[in-house]
Design a protein around this motif. Structure first.
Motif, PDB file in Angstrom:
ATOM      1  N   UNK A   1       0.824  -1.226   0.000  1.00  0.00           N
ATOM      2  CA  UNK A   1       0.000   0.000   0.000  1.00  0.00           C
ATOM      3  C   UNK A   1       0.850   1.264   0.000  1.00  0.00           C
ATOM      4  N   UNK A   2       1.853   1.286   0.896  1.00  0.00           N
ATOM      5  CA  UNK A   2       2.605   2.549   1.054  1.00  0.00           C
ATOM      6  C   UNK A   2       3.752   2.677   0.046  1.00  0.00           C
ATOM      7  N   UNK A   3       4.290   1.547  -0.396  1.00  0.00           N
ATOM      8  CA  UNK A   3       5.434   1.599  -1.319  1.00  0.00           C
ATOM      9  C   UNK A   3       6.767   1.721  -0.598  1.00  0.00           C
ATOM     10  N   UNK A   4       6.802   1.362   0.708  1.00  0.00           N
ATOM     11  CA  UNK A   4       8.126   1.360   1.351  1.00  0.00           C
ATOM     12  C   UNK A   4       8.916   0.129   0.888  1.00  0.00           C
ATOM     13  N   UNK A   5      10.232   0.219   1.008  1.00  0.00           N
ATOM     14  CA  UNK A   5      11.095  -0.891   0.585  1.00  0.00           C
ATOM     15  C   UNK A   5      11.639  -1.582   1.839  1.00  0.00           C
ATOM     16  N   UNK A   6      11.382  -2.891   1.985  1.00  0.00           N
ATOM     17  CA  UNK A   6      11.906  -3.583   3.172  1.00  0.00           C
ATOM     18  C   UNK A   6      13.401  -3.890   3.044  1.00  0.00           C
ATOM     19  N   UNK A   7      14.078  -3.753   4.167  1.00  0.00           N
ATOM     20  CA  UNK A   7      15.518  -4.038   4.280  1.00  0.00           C
ATOM     21  C   UNK A   7      15.617  -5.083   5.388  1.00  0.00           C
ATOM     22  N   UNK A   8      15.960  -6.310   4.983  1.00  0.00           N
ATOM     23  CA  UNK A   8      15.966  -7.407   5.966  1.00  0.00           C
ATOM     24  C   UNK A   8      17.381  -7.647   6.475  1.00  0.00           C
ATOM     25  N   UNK A   9      17.527  -7.624   7.785  1.00  0.00           N
ATOM     26  CA  UNK A   9      18.789  -8.000   8.402  1.00  0.00           C
ATOM     27  C   UNK A   9      18.637  -9.433   8.912  1.00  0.00           C
ATOM     28  N   UNK A  10      19.383 -10.344   8.307  1.00  0.00           N
ATOM     29  CA  UNK A  10      19.251 -11.768   8.643  1.00  0.00           C
ATOM     30  C   UNK A  10      20.588 -12.256   9.211  1.00  0.00           C
ATOM     31  N   UNK A  11      20.734 -12.115  10.518  1.00  0.00           N
ATOM     32  CA  UNK A  11      22.028 -12.439  11.130  1.00  0.00           C
ATOM     33  C   UNK A  11      21.984 -13.751  11.913  1.00  0.00           C
ATOM     34  N   UNK A  12      20.792 -14.351  12.030  1.00  0.00           N
ATOM     35  CA  UNK A  12      20.666 -15.522  12.911  1.00  0.00           C
ATOM     36  C   UNK A  12      19.864 -16.649  12.270  1.00  0.00           C
ATOM     37  N   UNK A  13      19.941 -16.783  10.925  1.00  0.00           N
ATOM     38  CA  UNK A  13      19.128 -17.810  10.272  1.00  0.00           C
ATOM     39  C   UNK A  13      19.484 -19.186  10.846  1.00  0.00           C
ATOM     40  N   UNK A  14      18.472 -19.891  11.311  1.00  0.00           N
ATOM     41  CA  UNK A  14      18.687 -21.224  11.891  1.00  0.00           C
ATOM     42  C   UNK A  14      18.671 -21.221  13.409  1.00  0.00           C
ATOM     43  N   UNK A  15      18.766 -20.060  14.010  1.00  0.00           N
ATOM     44  CA  UNK A  15      18.812 -19.990  15.482  1.00  0.00           C
ATOM     45  C   UNK A  15      17.416 -19.849  16.110  1.00  0.00           C
ATOM     46  N   UNK A  16      16.406 -19.568  15.286  1.00  0.00           N
ATOM     47  CA  UNK A  16      15.053 -19.352  15.833  1.00  0.00           C
ATOM     48  C   UNK A  16      14.262 -20.639  15.825  1.00  0.00           C
ATOM     49  N   UNK A  17      13.632 -20.943  14.671  1.00  0.00           N
ATOM     50  CA  UNK A  17      12.815 -22.158  14.553  1.00  0.00           C
ATOM     51  C   UNK A  17      13.424 -23.166  13.595  1.00  0.00           C
ATOM     52  N   UNK A  18      14.380 -22.743  12.775  1.00  0.00           N
ATOM     53  CA  UNK A  18      14.999 -23.646  11.798  1.00  0.00           C
ATOM     54  C   UNK A  18      15.457 -22.825  10.601  1.00  0.00           C
ATOM     55  N   UNK A  19      16.325 -23.422   9.779  1.00  0.00           N
ATOM     56  CA  UNK A  19      16.889 -22.673   8.638  1.00  0.00           C
ATOM     57  C   UNK A  19      15.790 -22.230   7.674  1.00  0.00           C
ATOM     58  N   UNK A  20      14.848 -23.122   7.392  1.00  0.00           N
ATOM     59  CA  UNK A  20      13.758 -22.776   6.465  1.00  0.00           C
ATOM     60  C   UNK A  20      12.771 -21.828   7.138  1.00  0.00           C
ATOM     61  N   UNK A  21      12.371 -22.202   8.345  1.00  0.00           N
ATOM     62  CA  UNK A  21      11.355 -21.430   9.067  1.00  0.00           C
ATOM     63  C   UNK A  21      11.804 -19.986   9.279  1.00  0.00           C
ATOM     64  N   UNK A  22      13.080 -19.788   9.568  1.00  0.00           N
ATOM     65  CA  UNK A  22      13.569 -18.438   9.878  1.00  0.00           C
ATOM     66  C   UNK A  22      13.624 -17.545   8.642  1.00  0.00           C
ATOM     67  N   UNK A  23      13.503 -18.165   7.467  1.00  0.00           N
ATOM     68  CA  UNK A  23      13.538 -17.365   6.229  1.00  0.00           C
ATOM     69  C   UNK A  23      12.120 -17.037   5.763  1.00  0.00           C
ATOM     70  N   UNK A  24      11.128 -17.382   6.568  1.00  0.00           N
ATOM     71  CA  UNK A  24       9.733 -17.188   6.145  1.00  0.00           C
ATOM     72  C   UNK A  24       9.460 -15.740   5.724  1.00  0.00           C
ATOM     73  N   UNK A  25       9.836 -14.799   6.575  1.00  0.00           N
ATOM     74  CA  UNK A  25       9.522 -13.387   6.316  1.00  0.00           C
ATOM     75  C   UNK A  25      10.203 -12.873   5.065  1.00  0.00           C
TER      76      UNK A  25
END
Ligand SMILES: Cc1ncc(COP(=O)(O)O)c(C=O)c1O
Length: 396
Positions: A203-227
């Motif tokens: 809706x707004x047209x903002x651009x997301x900037x994802x900082x992914x420093x802990x992939x695999x430390x939350x729920x799993x390698x795949x799960x943590x990349x969901x967002x």
């Protein structure tokens, strides 16, 4: 000439490490700097990394410069790890990327690139966010504003306020989001909230900037990349800064990835040339070693499986430490319910205690944690959990 410069205080988190080292209390506990520790309090070299080092030693035949973008096998493997094999952005060849010196290096060169797009651009960061986001992005000359994120009183994300704020953001502004394992709070968006973020961005047209420093430390390698995968599947542009410091334990090798999902393959070639040019003007080309190791691991089935098992072990250990701390605190009659710690993800938890209570933990109990009450969960072990729980109960 340097007499004009004022001396600066130590970085608050690194300063905490120095204070911990000086402390002579044999029962001191370090929950400060964000490095993974095992039951013995060590930060070991992963077995997959040790094996990759042997392969590299046997095969590396030159120390000449690597290409400006870094180790291409590393970049491709990381993009697949982050976006998933067969993500439409990869199939359509819309993703530019360079190996960078750590997550910090990635964040900084991407921030520099953003100033080339618009020097008056605003980057929105969560309140709170990792303290180093501010200089890494701000020192590039961008304006930083905050969006509400964490409700300390109730130990949860204040998503309605966050969504309201992001709905007011200008088209073309950039919104920094933690892909998983939010630092410092440990509080992550759920699937519905990620979906809502996508819709607000549309809706707004903002651009997301994802900082992914802990992939695999939350729920799993795949799960943590969901967002990040959801955003990249639904928006034309996504900026990504990833780090291999934590999940590969390659902290000192400084290996990260700066990537951009572009609207089309033509713009990709432009952003690829621009990021490389930004890096050329700062450090020319990245150090090869860490990227070469990750390339070997991710492109060898056996080593990749070994690494995935090691990530699982680290993640499950941190989850069990959360449970152990929560039950110890309840057992010892803590006057506060800490069960929220079990819901938080990754290496950090906000304990949601006051700065005065943190101060007492540090100065009276030799329990070192950041003033915001951010605790590195990996610093807990079966030998120190009682001391830690006793100290927490005492300061409450
Ligand atoms: C949220 C976040 N982003 C990025 C980084 C960068 O890590 P590094 O530069 O060590 O790879 C860190 C490290 O602590 C972090 O916590």
């Amino acid at each position: 000439m340097f007499e004009v410069l004022p001396s600066l205080p130590a970085d608050p988190i690194l300063g905490l490490s120095a204070a911990y080292k000086k402390d002579t209390n044999p029962n001191k506990i370090d929950l400060g700097v964000g490095v993974y520790k095992d039951e013995q309090g060590r930060t070991p070299i992963l077995q997959s990394v040790q094996k990759a080092q042997q392969v590299l030693l046997a095969n590396e035949d030159s120390k000449t410069y690597i290409t400006q973008q870094g180790v291409q096998g590393y970049i491709d493997a990381m993009l697949s790890l982050i976006l998933g094999n067969g993500h439409s952005a990869l199939l359509e060849d819309r993703v530019s990327g360079v190996q960078a010196p750590g997550g910090c290096g990635s964040l900084r060169i991407l921030a520099e690139l953003l100033t080339r797009c618009d020097k008056d651009l605003t980057v929105w960061v969560s309140d709170p966010t990792w303290a180093n986001h501010i200089p890494l992005i701000g020192n590039a000359g961008l304006t930083i504003k905050t969006y509400p994120y964490f409700d300390k009183a109730n130990a949860c994300i204040k998503f309605d306020e966050m969504a309201d704020c992001l709905s007011q953001v200008k088209k073309g502004d950039v919104v920094l989001l933690h892909g998983c394992c939010h630092n410092p709070t440990g509080a992550d968006l759920n699937h519905e909230q990620w979906q809502a973020v996508v819709e607000i961005a549309q809706k707004t047209g903002f651009v997301p900037f994802i900082d992914l420093a802990y992939q695999g430390f939350g729920d799993g390698l795949e799960e943590d990349a969901y967002g990040v995968r959801l955003l990249a599947a639904n928006l034309p542009e996504v900026i990504i800064a990833a780090s291999c410091s934590k999940n590969f334990g390659l902290y000192r090798e400084r290996v990260g990835l700066a990537a951009i999902v572009n609207a089309n393959a033509q713009i990709k070639t432009v952003t690829q040339s621009q990021i490389q040019n930004v890096a050329r003007g700062i450090y020319s080309m990245p150090p090869s070693y860490g990227g070469a190791l990750v390339d070997i691991i991710l492109n060898d089935d056996q080593l990749k499986h070994l690494w995935m098992d090691e990530v699982t072990e680290m993640r499950e250990r941190m989850q069990s430490l959360r449970a152990m701390l929560v039950s110890k605190l309840a057992e010892k009659g803590a006057s506060k319910d800490f069960s929220f710690v079990n819901q938080q993800k990754g290496m950090f938890s906000f304990l949601c205690i006051s700065p005065e209570q943190v101060d007492k933990l540090v100065n009276q109990h030799s329990v070192y944690l950041v003033g915001s009450s951010r605790a590195n969960i990996a610093g807990i072990n079966s030998h120190n959990v009682d001391t830690l729980a006793d100290a927490l109960v005492a300061v409450l």
